[in-house]
Scaffold this motif. Structure first.
Motif, mmCIF file in Angstrom:
data_model
loop_
_atom_site.group_PDB
_atom_site.id
_atom_site.type_symbol
_atom_site.label_atom_id
_atom_site.label_comp_id
_atom_site.label_asym_id
_atom_site.label_seq_id
_atom_site.Cartn_x
_atom_site.Cartn_y
_atom_site.Cartn_z
ATOM 1 N N VAL A 33 0.827 -1.204 0.000
ATOM 2 C CA VAL A 33 0.000 0.000 0.000
ATOM 3 C C VAL A 33 0.866 1.260 0.000
ATOM 4 N N GLU A 34 2.066 1.166 0.534
ATOM 5 C CA GLU A 34 2.954 2.325 0.572
ATOM 6 C C GLU A 34 3.850 2.439 -0.656
ATOM 7 N N GLU A 35 4.201 1.277 -1.233
ATOM 8 C CA GLU A 35 5.211 1.286 -2.291
ATOM 9 C C GLU A 35 4.685 0.939 -3.683
ATOM 10 N N ARG A 36 3.814 -0.064 -3.776
ATOM 11 C CA ARG A 36 3.390 -0.533 -5.102
ATOM 12 C C ARG A 36 2.057 -1.259 -4.976
ATOM 13 N N PRO A 37 0.950 -0.532 -4.844
ATOM 14 C CA PRO A 37 -0.361 -1.178 -4.666
ATOM 15 C C PRO A 37 -0.738 -2.070 -5.852
ATOM 16 N N VAL A 38 -1.037 -3.329 -5.542
ATOM 17 C CA VAL A 38 -1.563 -4.291 -6.526
ATOM 18 C C VAL A 38 -2.604 -5.142 -5.806
ATOM 19 N N PRO A 39 -3.473 -5.830 -6.556
ATOM 20 C CA PRO A 39 -4.436 -6.733 -5.903
ATOM 21 C C PRO A 39 -3.714 -7.787 -5.070
ATOM 22 N N MET A 40 -4.278 -8.109 -3.918
ATOM 23 C CA MET A 40 -3.659 -9.071 -3.009
ATOM 24 C C MET A 40 -4.729 -9.782 -2.195
ATOM 25 N N LEU A 41 -4.545 -11.089 -1.974
ATOM 26 C CA LEU A 41 -5.409 -11.865 -1.089
ATOM 27 C C LEU A 41 -4.543 -12.649 -0.105
ATOM 28 N N ARG A 42 -5.128 -13.000 1.036
ATOM 29 C CA ARG A 42 -4.380 -13.658 2.107
ATOM 30 C C ARG A 42 -4.914 -15.062 2.393
ATOM 31 N N VAL A 43 -4.002 -16.015 2.524
ATOM 32 C CA VAL A 43 -4.334 -17.342 3.020
ATOM 33 C C VAL A 43 -3.836 -17.406 4.462
ATOM 34 N N GLY A 44 -4.740 -17.683 5.378
ATOM 35 C CA GLY A 44 -4.403 -17.750 6.789
ATOM 36 C C GLY A 44 -5.675 -18.062 7.558
ATOM 37 N N VAL A 45 -5.545 -18.170 8.867
ATOM 38 C CA VAL A 45 -6.718 -18.449 9.687
ATOM 39 C C VAL A 45 -7.516 -17.171 9.872
ATOM 40 N N LYS A 46 -8.789 -17.235 9.535
ATOM 41 C CA LYS A 46 -9.630 -16.049 9.600
ATOM 42 C C LYS A 46 -10.032 -15.770 11.051
ATOM 43 N N ASP A 47 -10.946 -14.842 11.247
ATOM 44 C CA ASP A 47 -11.288 -14.359 12.586
ATOM 45 C C ASP A 47 -12.098 -15.404 13.354
ATOM 46 N N ARG A 48 -11.394 -16.409 13.860
ATOM 47 C CA ARG A 48 -12.057 -17.495 14.565
ATOM 48 C C ARG A 48 -11.100 -18.150 15.540
ATOM 49 N N ASN A 49 -11.636 -18.795 16.549
ATOM 50 C CA ASN A 49 -10.819 -19.513 17.513
ATOM 51 C C ASN A 49 -10.460 -20.886 16.972
ATOM 52 N N SER A 50 -9.328 -21.388 17.408
ATOM 53 C CA SER A 50 -8.869 -22.690 16.946
ATOM 54 C C SER A 50 -9.432 -23.802 17.828
ATOM 55 N N GLU A 51 -9.127 -25.041 17.447
ATOM 56 C CA GLU A 51 -9.581 -26.198 18.202
ATOM 57 C C GLU A 51 -8.607 -27.343 17.963
ATOM 58 N N SER A 52 -8.759 -28.391 18.727
ATOM 59 C CA SER A 52 -7.893 -29.544 18.567
ATOM 60 C C SER A 52 -8.488 -30.518 17.552
ATOM 61 N N MET A 112 -7.727 -30.182 10.169
ATOM 62 C CA MET A 112 -7.528 -28.802 10.624
ATOM 63 C C MET A 112 -7.114 -27.897 9.466
ATOM 64 N N LEU A 113 -6.243 -28.403 8.614
ATOM 65 C CA LEU A 113 -5.804 -27.617 7.455
ATOM 66 C C LEU A 113 -6.982 -27.245 6.569
ATOM 67 N N GLU A 114 -7.879 -28.199 6.359
ATOM 68 C CA GLU A 114 -9.033 -27.946 5.512
ATOM 69 C C GLU A 114 -10.051 -27.021 6.197
ATOM 70 N N HIS A 141 -6.565 -24.885 -0.640
ATOM 71 C CA HIS A 141 -7.051 -23.530 -0.387
ATOM 72 C C HIS A 141 -6.119 -22.475 -0.986
ATOM 73 N N ILE A 142 -4.818 -22.746 -0.966
ATOM 74 C CA ILE A 142 -3.892 -21.825 -1.625
ATOM 75 C C ILE A 142 -4.209 -21.759 -3.117
ATOM 76 N N ILE A 143 -4.434 -22.908 -3.728
ATOM 77 C CA ILE A 143 -4.770 -22.958 -5.156
ATOM 78 C C ILE A 143 -6.040 -22.165 -5.439
ATOM 79 N N ASN A 144 -7.058 -22.353 -4.622
ATOM 80 C CA ASN A 144 -8.331 -21.652 -4.826
ATOM 81 C C ASN A 144 -8.178 -20.145 -4.684
ATOM 82 N N VAL A 145 -7.379 -19.720 -3.711
ATOM 83 C CA VAL A 145 -7.188 -18.277 -3.502
ATOM 84 C C VAL A 145 -6.368 -17.673 -4.640
ATOM 85 N N VAL A 146 -5.404 -18.421 -5.140
ATOM 86 C CA VAL A 146 -4.625 -17.945 -6.297
ATOM 87 C C VAL A 146 -5.543 -17.682 -7.487
ATOM 88 N N LYS A 147 -6.440 -18.615 -7.751
ATOM 89 C CA LYS A 147 -7.360 -18.451 -8.880
ATOM 90 C C LYS A 147 -8.295 -17.260 -8.661
#
Length: 319
Positions: free
Chosen positions: A270-289, A295-297, A305-311
């Motif tokens: 955002v400061e240097e070179r704005p381009v479209p971007m998406l994030r793969v990570g744990v969203k706003d939720r609590n984890s569990e065992s 768990m990955l799914e 999920h990385i493949i889906n987000v790339v597309k």
């Protein structure tokens, strides 16, 4: 550089323990501090083979960090080790006030980080540690991708005069790097070239990102993979270059999407070179065992999920 995942899988904690023992033998300043988890973090190798350099502080993480700070003020280099969840949340006040503010030479090892902590339970999972440590002034934050890089990162941390947090995972991960790999604090490494999109990953998610990129290649999508083991300081030049060359970014991390690698990369873009971007990570939720693959799914950080987000990100690309 074209990287293929090795069939050999090794636990990061094994590489860590071997290197810590070596450092404790080779350098009279290096001491291992443990929070009563030596058999889990593998620091018991120091207790067994170099007991004079091993300090057991018990289940008292705040005290452990105060002890580490005290040792550092005398010119020693303590390596404080416990689970990432305990280090980043139970002991954060001591870390901030006694270690980070005076910029003491303390190395902090967050074992069992991320989501996949074996079935130890949600209290032992750490999805916020990168965000917490990254927010502290004077703090270096590292997240290696395999056991070899763990050892290389430790060598760099050993030479660096100041506080360093190194994030480790519990399970076995594919070997990515060779023994002649040179680790540099503040530098990223391109593991795969690509023209259509860039995946910037860190830690355990890097092996999944390589796998995703290889599967995308079969579908005719050319994805570059940049491994970002140094989250703070971060390699701004590599991020800007990736934005200029492919025009769209996906970040991937086994961590909350808030405050971790994705946030750090977004700040640069955002400061240097704005381009479209998406994030793969744990969203706003609590984890569990639960079992690792499930768990990955469920928490949407698997290779698929990385493949889906790339597309999805490619649809946002401005050609």
């Amino acid at each position: 550089m074209k990287t293929t995942l090795s069939k050999e899988k090794v636990s990061m904690r094994d590489g860590f323990a071997k290197k810590l023992l070596q450092l404790s033998i080779d350098d009279k300043k290096v001491y291992a501090l443990d929070g009563d988890l030596a058999t889990s973090t593998k620091t018991d190798i120091v207790a067994i083979n170099n007991p004079e350099k091993f300090l057991q502080t018990g289940i008292a993480e705040q005290n452990m960090m105060s002890v580490a700070a005290g040792l550092a003020t005398t010119g020693l280099q303590p390596w404080a080790t416990t689970f990432a969840a305990f280090l980043s949340k139970r002991a954060i006040d001591q870390i901030q006030v006694q270690v980070a503010q005076p910029k003491l030479d303390v190395k902090m090892i967050g074992a069992y980080s991320g989501l996949l902590t074996g079935l130890t339970g949600k209290t032992h999972q750490a999805l916020e540690d990168i965000a917490i440590f990254r927010s502290l002034a004077n703090m270096v934050v590292l997240a290696p991708a395999d056991s070899i890089e763990v050892e290389k990162a430790m060598e760099a941390a050993h030479q660096y005069n100041g506080p360093v947090y190194i994030r480790l995972a519990r399970d076995n991960y594919p070997i990515i790097f060779s023994e002649d790999y040179e680790f540099q604090i503040g530098k990223a490494i391109t593991l795969k070239e690509g023209n259509d999109i860039t995946i910037i990953s860190t830690g355990t998610e890097t092996s999944r990102s390589i796998e995703a990129a290889e599967l995308l290649e079969v579908e005719g999508i050319s994805a570059a993979v940049i491994h970002m083991p140094s989250i703070k300081p971060i390699d701004k030049e590599a991020i800007v270059k990736a934005a200029e060359e492919t025009g769209v970014i996906v970040t991937a991390e086994e961590h909350s999407i808030y405050g971790g690698l994705g946030s750090a990369v977004a700040e640069v873009l955002v400061e240097e070179r704005p381009v479209p971007m998406l994030r793969v990570g744990v969203k706003d939720r609590n984890s569990e065992s639960g079992p690792n693959e499930e768990m990955l799914e469920k928490y949407e950080i698997s290779t698929n999920h990385i493949i889906n987000v790339v597309k999805k990100a490619l649809k946002k690309k401005k050609y």
